[in-house]
Each structure stands twice: as C-alpha cells, then as structure tokens.
Design a protein around this motif. Structure first.
Motif, PDB file in Angstrom:
ATOM      1  N   MET A 123      -6.866   9.909  -9.125  1.00  0.00           N
ATOM      2  CA  MET A 123      -5.405   9.826  -8.973  1.00  0.00           C
ATOM      3  C   MET A 123      -4.687  10.109 -10.283  1.00  0.00           C
ATOM      4  O   MET A 123      -3.616  10.743 -10.298  1.00  0.00           O
ATOM      5  CB  MET A 123      -5.026   8.434  -8.453  1.00  0.00           C
ATOM      6  CG  MET A 123      -5.371   8.198  -6.998  1.00  0.00           C
ATOM      7  SD  MET A 123      -4.766   6.606  -6.399  1.00  0.00           S
ATOM      8  CE  MET A 123      -5.208   6.717  -4.664  1.00  0.00           C
TER       9      MET A 123
ATOM     10  N   VAL B  64      -0.068  12.234  -5.552  1.00  0.00           N
ATOM     11  CA  VAL B  64      -0.751  10.947  -5.667  1.00  0.00           C
ATOM     12  C   VAL B  64      -0.373  10.041  -4.506  1.00  0.00           C
ATOM     13  O   VAL B  64      -1.232   9.383  -3.900  1.00  0.00           O
ATOM     14  CB  VAL B  64      -0.408  10.282  -7.021  1.00  0.00           C
ATOM     15  CG1 VAL B  64      -0.973   8.863  -7.066  1.00  0.00           C
ATOM     16  CG2 VAL B  64      -0.957  11.112  -8.166  1.00  0.00           C
TER      17      VAL B  64
ATOM     18  N   GLY C   5      -3.070   9.019  -1.902  1.00  0.00           N
ATOM     19  CA  GLY C   5      -3.296   7.576  -1.919  1.00  0.00           C
ATOM     20  C   GLY C   5      -2.876   6.922  -0.620  1.00  0.00           C
ATOM     21  O   GLY C   5      -3.598   6.069  -0.074  1.00  0.00           O
TER      22      GLY C   5
ATOM     23  N   SER D 158      -8.147  10.578  -1.056  1.00  0.00           N
ATOM     24  CA  SER D 158      -8.707  10.662  -2.402  1.00  0.00           C
ATOM     25  C   SER D 158     -10.194  10.353  -2.310  1.00  0.00           C
ATOM     26  O   SER D 158     -10.608   9.200  -2.270  1.00  0.00           O
ATOM     27  CB  SER D 158      -8.006   9.659  -3.323  1.00  0.00           C
ATOM     28  OG  SER D 158      -8.566   9.704  -4.614  1.00  0.00           O
TER      29      SER D 158
END
Length: 501
Positions: A425, A437, A441, A332
């Motif tokens: 996110m 996500v 993540g 991310s």
C-alpha cells in the motif's frame, strides 16, 4: 487446442466429489445440516452370581450391529477380572475370568446404540437342520399329529410356523399340545417341531427397549428361515415381525450367559434413551479406517480442530476468485483477504475490522517515515514486520489495561501478511496516489468480510469438515472460473454512455 481434457477433468472432479459426499450421507448417515439430533439408547447389563472360592469364567453374549441399531460405544466395569471380547461366526461374546473369587459378584457391561432405521440388516446364515430329534412315547405321536395339523393349514415356512405356534396358544391348545408342554419349554419345543418338519429355525434372545426401565430380562423369540428370508415370531402369541424397539442381544442360538465356578447366575438390563447431535452420534463410525470412509475424524482431536479451520480456506479462495474474476474487485495481494478472514474468525468481525484498520493506518504512517531512510527492500520489510509486532503488542496491552479483553485476540492477525500489505500500500501510494490505496484496501477489506461470512457459516463449516468430497467440487468450480474470459461486472460501467445514447 481442444478443451475436451479440461472439461473431462472438471466433470471427473464433480462426479467424484458429489459421489463421495452422497456415499457418506447415505452409507454412513452423516447429516447434511448441523444440529440434527439422533436417538441413542444406553443399555446396561448387570451380571450377578455367587463365586465358590475357585477359578471363575463368565461368558456372556453381546449385541452387534443389526437392522435398526448401530453399536457406538461399549465399556465394562469388572474390578479384578480379566476381560476379552471374542467373535466367532458373527456372534460377539464377552469373557471375564479370575483365578479366585468368593461370594457375591457383580459385572457390568454398558453399550450405546444409535437408532438407525435405514441401516442394512446383516447377513444371517440359516442354522443347520437337526436330524437327531428323538421323542419318547407318547410324545412322538403327539408331535407328529401337531406338525401334520399345522402343515395342512399352511402354505410356506412362515405360515406353518405361525399356525404351529397358535396351536400352542390358550384358544386352540389341544391334548397333544398340552402333553408336549408338560415335558418341554415352549421355545425349544417349537424349534424341535420346526426342525422335524424340515424348517430351519432357532431360538434367539431380544430386549424390548423402553425408556427408564430397570432390571429387565431378555425375551425369547423364534427365528424362522424360508430360503434366504427370515422372520421373527413371538412364541407366546404367534405374531410375526420384529418390533421397532426390539434389540436382538443373542441371535446365534447360543446361551446368553454361562458361568463356570459360580452359582445363582442371572443377568438383568437397565436402559435409557436420549438425543444427541448426529455428528457426535456417528463419530465412532466415521473414525473407522476404510478406503471409502476416509475421514478427518480418524485423526486425534487436536489435529481435527486444526483441519476444521484449514478446510475452510478453499471456501475463502472461491470467494476471492468470484469477486476478482466475475465482479472485478481489486485487492492488495491475491489471497491476503482469505488470511484476514481467518483472523476475523478468531477475533469476531467488529474487533477484527477495528484492529485491522488501526494496524494498517499506524503501519502506513511509520512506513512513510522509513521511506525517507532509503533502506534496501529486505531491511525495510523487516523493519515493517517488527513495527507491526510492536503495534499489535501495544494494542493488546492497552486493551487489557482498559478491560477490553476482545482486543487481546488481535494477536491472531498474520503479522507477515500485514507487513507485506502495508509495504504494498505504501508503494502504491507513492506510485499511483491515495485513491488506488483506498480502492485496493477497501476491496481487500470487503473481500475479507464476505469470505469471513462464508467461512464462518455453521452450515459451511459442517459440510467442509464432514464431507471431504466438497473439496473436489470446489476445485472443479475454481477451474471453471479460471476459464472465464468475459467482462467483469465492474467493467460494464464503461458501456453506460452507450446505453444512454
């Protein structure tokens, strides 16, 4: 389009980086690994004399960089005296002065010397031959016979000096030698005889270093030249060569100590040896402002501490490039993991992981509520930033209340980056679902942990801080990785069915 300029640039960066690093290691003796120890001698010279109530001028020879030793630090203790350091013809001297002094006086000079066996010896200029040597009778005849006897048994300047000195020893001492010794001291006599025979020589003073010795005096040595070469001789035994523990204190043939306005002057020496980290031992030399010795060590300590962290960022960036380009891990934000890894260095890994997960989890919950308010992007991100600050403040206070001091370090997290991470996110959750996500993540967190392990390695921290050429090498590697267009490791799973068939 030709890739030749690209590869020339990469090659130039590699050669420059490796060359600069090797130069610092070889010429400046910067160690490759942390924790190396170097031997350091601390020598103290104590000058004692009786002042006669008027002006006093004290002039003392000082050591300089020489074969086997490198000067690190020096300081003096001389209350009430003025002090100047003079240098002329390669000889260093300290000069103390005072307008009026009475009674016993003590002056201190202390220096630290790094033992450097591989250091280059300084260039030494041979002294001019003395042409005004005059002997009184019958010393002229004795000197001529001593020179002739030693000359016949020698082949060059060094063997002549050795034979000449041995003729003054107890075993081979003849009548001519005994006659000359009744009139002259051994050291100056040998220099006179060598000069009369056309051999450049001078008397120098050296200190034999022995740990824990006090109130030592300098020993006299005879320095003999044969063209561009020179050698030291012990005037008592005729032994040729310089002992490893011999520090030449005065090597230009001048007086070691001269006192005007005082009597009964003498200088004694005390010495200690100890080991200290190599990086600290060469710090003074690294701070010298020269072109090839460009170093962070020339900056103030506060800036050095800052750069010690900044210079780790390219290591984290290289880890990100490898994991994204070669492995195919999704993150991310491109270099968000590097900033998170920097925060881990301040917070320790476990505390940082727990803090990161708590902040992001709570931030996502609050961001999910903000999405229902239909705010503009700038206002929404600003609200997330304030939320992150509030979360960090709350966690810090709670951890302190519960006696968890490690939780206070959570303030080192980059708040703006965390806010954008939560924003990305949240948008990713809305557009592609929770799976993406977790993938991005988790990839960010895994990359941050690997970058932290690489950046927090003591060997890596030592290399990046002490060898700036490594930054050029990292640049070359990143340019090469940026030219990669093949498959990533995680993409190879797409071909697994083919291998099964």
């Amino acid at each position: 389009m030709s890739r030749l300029p690209f590869y020339l640039l990469v090659g130039l960066l590699l050669v420059a980086g490796i060359g600069l690093s090797v130069h610092r290691h070889v010429a400046l003796e910067v160690p490759w690994t942390p924790g190396e120890q170097r031997q350091v001698w601390e020598v103290e010279a104590l000058v004692n004399f009786n002042a006669q109530g008027g002006p006093v001028l004290v002039d003392m020879a000082l050591p300089s960089n020489q074969q086997g030793f490198r000067l690190l630090t020096e300081h003096t203790a001389s209350p009430g005296f003025g002090l100047s350091f003079l240098e002329e013809g390669g000889a260093r001297r300290a000069q103390w002065s005072i307008r009026e002094a009475t009674g016993s006086q003590q002056l201190y000079y202390t220096t630290q010397l790094l033992v450097a066996p591989d250091s280059r010896p300084p260039e030494v200029t041979p002294p001019p031959l003395r042409r005004d040597i005059v002997w009184e009778r019958p010393h002229d005849t004795a000197a001529a016979q001593v020179i002739e006897r030693a000359w016949s048994r020698s082949a060059d300047s060094f063997t002549f000096a050795r034979e000449l000195i041995r003729d003054f020893g107890d075993e081979r001492q003849g009548e001519n030698s005994r006659l000359l010794l009744t009139q002259f001291e051994r050291g100056p006599l040998l220099v006179r005889l060598l000069n009369q025979a056309g051999v450049p020589a001078r008397e120098v003073s050296g200190l034999l270093l022995e740990d824990g010795r006090r109130r030592q005096t300098l020993a006299n040595w005879v320095q003999v030249f044969d063209g561009e070469r020179w050698a030291l001789f012990d005037p008592a035994t005729g032994e040729q060569g310089r002992p490893d523990n011999l520090l030449l204190w005065e090597s230009s043939g001048q007086a070691v100590l001269e006192v005007q306005g005082g009597t009964n002057s003498r200088v004694t020496f005390s010495m200690l040896t100890h080991n200290q980290p190599a990086a600290a031992a060469v710090r003074n030399q690294l701070a010298e402002d020269t072109l090839l010795n460009f170093s962070i060590h020339s900056l103030p300590l506060e800036e050095q501490a800052l750069f010690q962290t900044i210079l780790l960022i390219p290591i984290g960036a290289l880890v990100v490039v490898i994991l994204r380009v070669l492995v195919g891990i999704k993150t991310s934000g491109t270099f968000m993991p590097v900033l998170i890894a920097l925060a881990f260095i301040q917070t320790t890994l476990i505390t940082g992981l727990v803090g990161f997960l708590l902040i992001v989890a709570v931030g996502l919950v609050i961001r999910n509520y903000l999405s229902y308010l239909n705010l503009l992007l700038v206002a929404r991100v600003t609200a997330v930033i304030i939320t992150v600050i509030a979360i960090i403040s709350l966690f810090s206070v709670l951890s302190y209340r519960f006696g968890l001091n490690a939780g206070l370090t959570i303030t080192f997290f980059p708040m703006i980056i965390l806010s954008w991470t939560i924003e990305r996110m949240s948008i990713l959750w809305e557009e592609e679902g929770p799976k993406q996500v977790l993938i991005q993540g988790g990839g960010s967190l895994l990359t941050a942990v690997i970058a932290y392990l690489a950046m927090n390695n003591p060997w890596v921290r030592h290399i990046t801080f002490n060898f700036l050429g490594v930054q050029m090498i990292l640049m070359a590697l990143i340019l090469l990785l940026g030219n990669y267009t093949g498959y990533r490791l995680l993409e190879l799973r797409r071909f697994k069915p083919v291998t099964e068939d």
